[in-house]
Design a protein around this motif. Structure first.
Motif, mmCIF file in Angstrom:
data_model
loop_
_atom_site.group_PDB
_atom_site.id
_atom_site.type_symbol
_atom_site.label_atom_id
_atom_site.label_comp_id
_atom_site.label_asym_id
_atom_site.label_seq_id
_atom_site.Cartn_x
_atom_site.Cartn_y
_atom_site.Cartn_z
ATOM 1 N N ARG A 52 -12.869 14.140 4.373
ATOM 2 C CA ARG A 52 -13.332 13.247 3.305
ATOM 3 C C ARG A 52 -12.407 12.047 3.198
ATOM 4 O O ARG A 52 -11.185 12.194 3.253
ATOM 5 N N PRO A 53 -12.984 10.854 3.023
ATOM 6 C CA PRO A 53 -12.147 9.656 2.890
ATOM 7 C C PRO A 53 -11.316 9.682 1.615
ATOM 8 O O PRO A 53 -11.773 10.131 0.570
ATOM 9 N N LEU A 54 -10.109 9.234 1.740
ATOM 10 C CA LEU A 54 -9.191 9.087 0.611
ATOM 11 C C LEU A 54 -8.990 7.597 0.355
ATOM 12 O O LEU A 54 -9.305 6.761 1.211
ATOM 13 N N PRO A 55 -8.444 7.233 -0.787
ATOM 14 C CA PRO A 55 -8.186 5.809 -1.047
ATOM 15 C C PRO A 55 -7.190 5.230 -0.036
ATOM 16 O O PRO A 55 -6.311 5.948 0.458
ATOM 17 N N TYR A 56 -7.342 3.945 0.258
ATOM 18 C CA TYR A 56 -6.372 3.272 1.112
ATOM 19 C C TYR A 56 -4.979 3.491 0.528
ATOM 20 O O TYR A 56 -4.792 3.459 -0.675
ATOM 21 N N GLY A 57 -4.023 3.744 1.381
ATOM 22 C CA GLY A 57 -2.649 3.943 0.954
ATOM 23 C C GLY A 57 -2.302 5.387 0.629
ATOM 24 O O GLY A 57 -1.136 5.720 0.512
ATOM 25 N N ALA A 58 -3.323 6.236 0.480
ATOM 26 C CA ALA A 58 -3.061 7.657 0.209
ATOM 27 C C ALA A 58 -2.564 8.327 1.487
ATOM 28 O O ALA A 58 -2.829 7.861 2.599
ATOM 29 N N ARG A 59 -1.874 9.419 1.302
ATOM 30 C CA ARG A 59 -1.386 10.172 2.461
ATOM 31 C C ARG A 59 -2.487 11.139 2.882
ATOM 32 O O ARG A 59 -2.914 11.976 2.104
#
Length: 162
Positions: free
Chosen positions: A25-32
């Motif tokens: 699942r995609p996470l927010p930009y900048g998340a690990r």
């Protein structure tokens, strides 16, 4: 419509650069996130199975599906349905783990049907995987709809040897 430029890979194809979690699942930009599988890797069948099993054993069926997808796209024509079916089993488990019981069950059944005609190539436990997939699909269809634990439900791809 957004005017933001689309993420592109080195060849210019659209590809999201957003990090992903263990279920893809995609996470927010900048998340690990979890390191993504490289695409287009040509592996021998045994290496494909070892790599996919490692990912399943880590609770990452989405990533295992990507390994199978490479084999399906690069392998010989007579094996395409085997690798495609194994990819469907992995992505069916992914959907089940994300809480999409109906979609997970459909993909598990489709994958089981697709591999059924093979006779354990490369040590793949075709009959065992089909039983696993059909059993999990039945549980999903009759269950609460709660996500399953991808790690606990991970199948063994090959027959255990002593």
């Amino acid at each position: 419509m957004s005017s933001a430029p689309r993420d592109r890979d080195d060849e210019g194809r659209a590809r999201s650069a957003r990090p992903r979690d263990g279920l893809g699942r995609p996470l927010p930009y900048g998340a690990r996130g979890v390191e993504r599988q490289p695409e287009g890797v040509v592996r021998p069948p045994g290496r494909t199975l070892v790599e996919a099993q490692r990912l399943l054993d880590e609770g990452k069926p989405f990533h295992a599906h990507e390994v199978f997808e490479d084999a399906w796209k690069s392998g010989p024509d007579q094996e395409r349905e085997l690798w495609r079916g194994l990819a469907q089993l992995a992505v069916g488990l992914t959907h089940a783990a994300r809480g999409n019981a109906r979609g997970g069950a459909r993909l598990l059944l489709r994958g089981a049907d697709r591999i059924a005609g093979f006779r354990d190539p490369y040590g793949v436990d075709v009959s065992g995987l089909a039983v696993w997939a059909r059993s999990l699909a039945a549980r999903l269809e009759g269950g609460s709809g709660d996500p399953v634990d991808a790690l606990a439900e991970a199948p063994r791809l090959t027959r255990e040897t002593d």
